[in-house]
Design an enzyme around this catalytic site. Structure first.
Site, PDB file in Angstrom:
ATOM      1  N   HIS A  20      16.058  -3.562  -3.681  1.00 23.00           N
ATOM      2  CA  HIS A  20      15.723  -2.234  -3.164  1.00 23.00           C
ATOM      3  C   HIS A  20      14.313  -2.275  -2.591  1.00 23.00           C
ATOM      4  O   HIS A  20      13.383  -2.797  -3.217  1.00 23.00           O
ATOM      5  CB  HIS A  20      15.818  -1.197  -4.284  1.00 23.00           C
ATOM      6  CG  HIS A  20      15.262   0.128  -3.886  1.00 23.00           C
ATOM      7  ND1 HIS A  20      15.610   0.740  -2.701  1.00 23.00           N
ATOM      8  CD2 HIS A  20      14.357   0.933  -4.487  1.00 23.00           C
ATOM      9  CE1 HIS A  20      14.956   1.882  -2.603  1.00 23.00           C
ATOM     10  NE2 HIS A  20      14.187   2.025  -3.661  1.00 23.00           N
TER      11      HIS A  20
ATOM     12  N   CYS B  93      18.263   5.542  -5.541  1.00 21.01           N
ATOM     13  CA  CYS B  93      18.080   4.240  -4.881  1.00 21.01           C
ATOM     14  C   CYS B  93      19.036   3.181  -5.416  1.00 21.01           C
ATOM     15  O   CYS B  93      19.226   2.142  -4.785  1.00 21.01           O
ATOM     16  CB  CYS B  93      16.639   3.775  -5.022  1.00 21.01           C
ATOM     17  SG  CYS B  93      15.474   5.037  -4.543  1.00 21.01           S
TER      18      CYS B  93
ATOM     19  N   ASN C 247      10.823   3.213   2.375  1.00 20.31           N
ATOM     20  CA  ASN C 247      11.842   3.280   1.322  1.00 20.31           C
ATOM     21  C   ASN C 247      12.958   4.218   1.789  1.00 20.31           C
ATOM     22  O   ASN C 247      12.741   5.424   1.918  1.00 20.31           O
ATOM     23  CB  ASN C 247      11.179   3.792   0.040  1.00 20.31           C
ATOM     24  CG  ASN C 247      12.154   3.949  -1.110  1.00 20.31           C
ATOM     25  OD1 ASN C 247      13.366   3.871  -0.934  1.00 20.31           O
ATOM     26  ND2 ASN C 247      11.625   4.191  -2.301  1.00 20.31           N
TER      27      ASN C 247
HETATM   28  N1  ACO Z   1      -3.526   7.583   1.358  1.00 19.48           N
HETATM   29  C1  ACO Z   1      -4.756   7.496   0.824  1.00 19.48           C
HETATM   30  N2  ACO Z   1      -4.992   7.704  -0.486  1.00 19.48           N
HETATM   31  C2  ACO Z   1      -3.967   8.014  -1.259  1.00 19.48           C
HETATM   32  C3  ACO Z   1      -2.653   8.121  -0.760  1.00 19.48           C
HETATM   33  C4  ACO Z   1      -2.455   7.894   0.607  1.00 19.48           C
HETATM   34  N3  ACO Z   1      -1.250   7.955   1.190  1.00 19.48           N
HETATM   35  N4  ACO Z   1      -1.830   8.443  -1.778  1.00 19.48           N
HETATM   36  C5  ACO Z   1      -2.579   8.528  -2.890  1.00 19.48           C
HETATM   37  N5  ACO Z   1      -3.862   8.278  -2.567  1.00 19.48           N
HETATM   38  C6  ACO Z   1      -5.016   8.251  -3.437  1.00 19.48           C
HETATM   39  C7  ACO Z   1      -4.821   9.079  -4.693  1.00 19.48           C
HETATM   40  O1  ACO Z   1      -5.105  10.427  -4.433  1.00 19.48           O
HETATM   41  C8  ACO Z   1      -5.816   8.439  -5.633  1.00 19.48           C
HETATM   42  O2  ACO Z   1      -7.097   8.931  -5.320  1.00 19.48           O
HETATM   43  P1  ACO Z   1      -8.154   9.248  -6.494  1.00 19.48           P
HETATM   44  O3  ACO Z   1      -8.379   7.900  -7.143  1.00 19.48           O
HETATM   45  O4  ACO Z   1      -9.303   9.764  -5.739  1.00 19.48           O
HETATM   46  O5  ACO Z   1      -7.474  10.221  -7.396  1.00 19.48           O
HETATM   47  C9  ACO Z   1      -5.773   6.953  -5.232  1.00 19.48           C
HETATM   48  O6  ACO Z   1      -5.219   6.916  -3.910  1.00 19.48           O
HETATM   49  C10 ACO Z   1      -4.971   6.068  -6.139  1.00 19.48           C
HETATM   50  O7  ACO Z   1      -3.723   6.714  -6.370  1.00 19.48           O
HETATM   51  P2  ACO Z   1      -2.625   6.030  -7.240  1.00 19.48           P
HETATM   52  O8  ACO Z   1      -1.429   6.908  -7.310  1.00 19.48           O
HETATM   53  O9  ACO Z   1      -3.252   5.539  -8.497  1.00 19.48           O
HETATM   54  O10 ACO Z   1      -2.291   4.771  -6.329  1.00 19.48           O
HETATM   55  P3  ACO Z   1      -1.471   3.501  -6.711  1.00 19.48           P
HETATM   56  O11 ACO Z   1      -2.295   2.301  -6.539  1.00 19.48           O
HETATM   57  O12 ACO Z   1      -0.706   3.682  -7.999  1.00 19.48           O
HETATM   58  O13 ACO Z   1      -0.397   3.479  -5.545  1.00 19.48           O
HETATM   59  C11 ACO Z   1       1.872   4.051  -5.128  1.00 19.48           C
HETATM   60  C12 ACO Z   1       0.474   4.565  -5.366  1.00 19.48           C
HETATM   61  C13 ACO Z   1       1.889   3.209  -3.839  1.00 19.48           C
HETATM   62  C14 ACO Z   1       2.797   5.221  -4.948  1.00 19.48           C
HETATM   63  C15 ACO Z   1       2.298   3.165  -6.325  1.00 19.48           C
HETATM   64  O14 ACO Z   1       2.082   3.867  -7.535  1.00 19.48           O
HETATM   65  C16 ACO Z   1       3.722   2.784  -6.254  1.00 19.48           C
HETATM   66  O15 ACO Z   1       4.117   1.998  -5.415  1.00 19.48           O
HETATM   67  N6  ACO Z   1       4.558   3.295  -7.174  1.00 19.48           N
HETATM   68  C17 ACO Z   1       5.951   3.024  -7.166  1.00 19.48           C
HETATM   69  C18 ACO Z   1       6.519   3.927  -6.201  1.00 19.48           C
HETATM   70  C19 ACO Z   1       7.932   3.595  -5.934  1.00 19.48           C
HETATM   71  O16 ACO Z   1       8.376   2.489  -6.034  1.00 19.48           O
HETATM   72  N7  ACO Z   1       8.634   4.596  -5.638  1.00 19.48           N
HETATM   73  C20 ACO Z   1       9.978   4.437  -5.479  1.00 19.48           C
HETATM   74  C21 ACO Z   1      10.381   5.736  -5.085  1.00 19.48           C
HETATM   75  S1  ACO Z   1      11.928   6.136  -5.484  1.00 19.48           S
HETATM   76  C22 ACO Z   1      12.748   4.833  -5.691  1.00 19.48           C
HETATM   77  O17 ACO Z   1      12.824   4.030  -4.820  1.00 19.48           O
HETATM   78  C23 ACO Z   1      13.349   4.691  -6.927  1.00 19.48           C
END
Ligand code: ACO
Length: 322
Positions: A249, A113, A279
């Site tokens: 980003h 990214c 993204n």
């Molecule tokens: N729909 C419904 N529930 C979901 C989904 C979904 N799509 N995905 C995960 N869950 C559930 C999980 O299974 C978990 O359930 P559980 O509590 O029963 O185990 C719950 O939601 C919480 O999961 P977390 O992973 O803790 O959710 P979080 O609040 O951390 O959000 C997210 C996840 C959105 C991915 C967040 O961590 C995030 O934004 N991280 C940064 C990601 C990012 O910026 N990536 C960049 C990618 S690469 C790059 O650009 C460099």
């Protein structure tokens, strides 16, 4: 001489996948996706004819038209991508052929990214040495081919697309930049290439998909990116409020809002497209720049700060005068 952006272009696939559509594929829902990420929909390639090369060529042609530059005037083509159609030749060389940019040197950069920023910095370094004067820089991704479409924690986050700029060596343009990487944390965002199957090694050939430890990436982003932006502002001796737009980003609306809060700046200075693009990795910043440019929001002399983070881990920021 420094790199000055003189034209922008982008290309998004026609097919739009809404959150409601994804909820028919995996156990998710619009409320979860929007509240956690700000994403409402993303564009995905939907035919064999749409791919990394085809999107990149369209974005490049639009940027060249906007810049009033002919392909044969280019002396450098850089492509930032982690989702090339081929291992070799590079996407940049394939674009050179499609455009007939017969005088250009072309190669790809893999910094996930942060890739577009690394490519822009590379062009700027070449311009400062006087080796090249006119460059095409493209960020392009077909992430949909490396996503596990049965993993709800990643498949809802990403989209496909391409963004391009034309840069010219100029007295003014990039004012300051920085970039960095930390390979020790590489395993929080990873996608393996094909396995080896030579006469000595026989390995299972299950396809590998993108794996992400979302919470670790989130922590990294909300710590490193504001630090990186602040260092750049200090380096350029500019107050955060003097920058007209922060083009970050587009990974997650919450990350962008957290950075705006840390810098004590209004969200209006942070244009977004994560809501309708998801993204798009290396393509996200140049697509956003094209949207802001084509919306007529930029004036001669506008100050823009581009910044991002990505797999590697990598990060970068560029301050430029429009
Ligand atoms: N729909 C419904 N529930 C979901 C989904 C979904 N799509 N995905 C995960 N869950 C559930 C999980 O299974 C978990 O359930 P559980 O509590 O029963 O185990 C719950 O939601 C919480 O999961 P977390 O992973 O803790 O959710 P979080 O609040 O951390 O959000 C997210 C996840 C959105 C991915 C967040 O961590 C995030 O934004 N991280 C940064 C990601 C990012 O910026 N990536 C960049 C990618 S690469 C790059 O650009 C460099």
């Amino acid at each position: 001489m420094r790199a000055k952006i003189i034209g922008t272009g982008s290309c998004l696939p026609d097919k739009i996948a809404t959150n409601d559509y994804l909820s028919t594929i995996v156990d998710t829902n619009d409320e979860w996706i929007q509240s956690r990420t700000g994403i409402q929909e993303r564009h995905l390639v939907s035919s064999e004819a749409e791919n990394t090369l085809s999107m990149a060529v369209k974005a490049a042609q639009r940027a060249l038209l906007d810049a009033d530059v002919l392909p044969e005037q280019l002396d450098l083509i850089l492509v930032a991508t982690v989702s090339s159609d081929f291992i070799t030749p590079s996407t940049a060389c394939m674009i050179q052929k499609e455009l007939n940019a017969c005088h250009a040197t072309a190669f790809d950069i893999n910094a996930a990214c942060s890739g577009f920023l690394f490519a822009l910095n590379t062009v700027d370094a070449y311009f400062q040495t006087g080796i090249y004067q006119t460059a095409l820089i493209i960020g392009v991704e077909t992430l949909s081919k490396i996503i596990n479409w049965s993993d709800r924690s990643t498949c809802v986050l990403f989209g496909d697309g391409a963004g391009a700029v034309v840069a010219k060596a100029s007295e003014e343009g990039i004012l300051a930049s920085l970039q960095g990487s930390d390979g020790t944390k590489g395993d929080i965002l990873i996608c393996k290439n094909r396995t080896n199957n030579n006469p000595y090694i026989t390995t299972e050939t299950n396809p590998d998909f993108l794996f992400m430890n979302g919470q670790e990436v989130f922590k990294f982003a909300v710590t490193k990116e504001p630090e990186c932006i602040q260092s750049l502002l200090n380096q350029a001796k500019i107050n955060a409020s003097e920058v007209d737009y922060y083009l970050l980003h587009q990974a997650n609306y919450r990350i962008i809002a957290s950075i705006a809060r840390k810098l004590k700046l209004p969200l209006e200075k942070f244009p977004i497209n994560v809501d309708h693009c998801g993204n798009t990795s290396a393509a996200s910043i140049p697509i956003l720049l094209d949207e802001v440019n084509k919306a007529g929001k930029l004036e001669e002399g506008s100050l823009l700060l581009l910044s991002g983070f990505g797999a590697g881990l990598t990060w970068g920021a560029v301050l430029l005068k429009w």
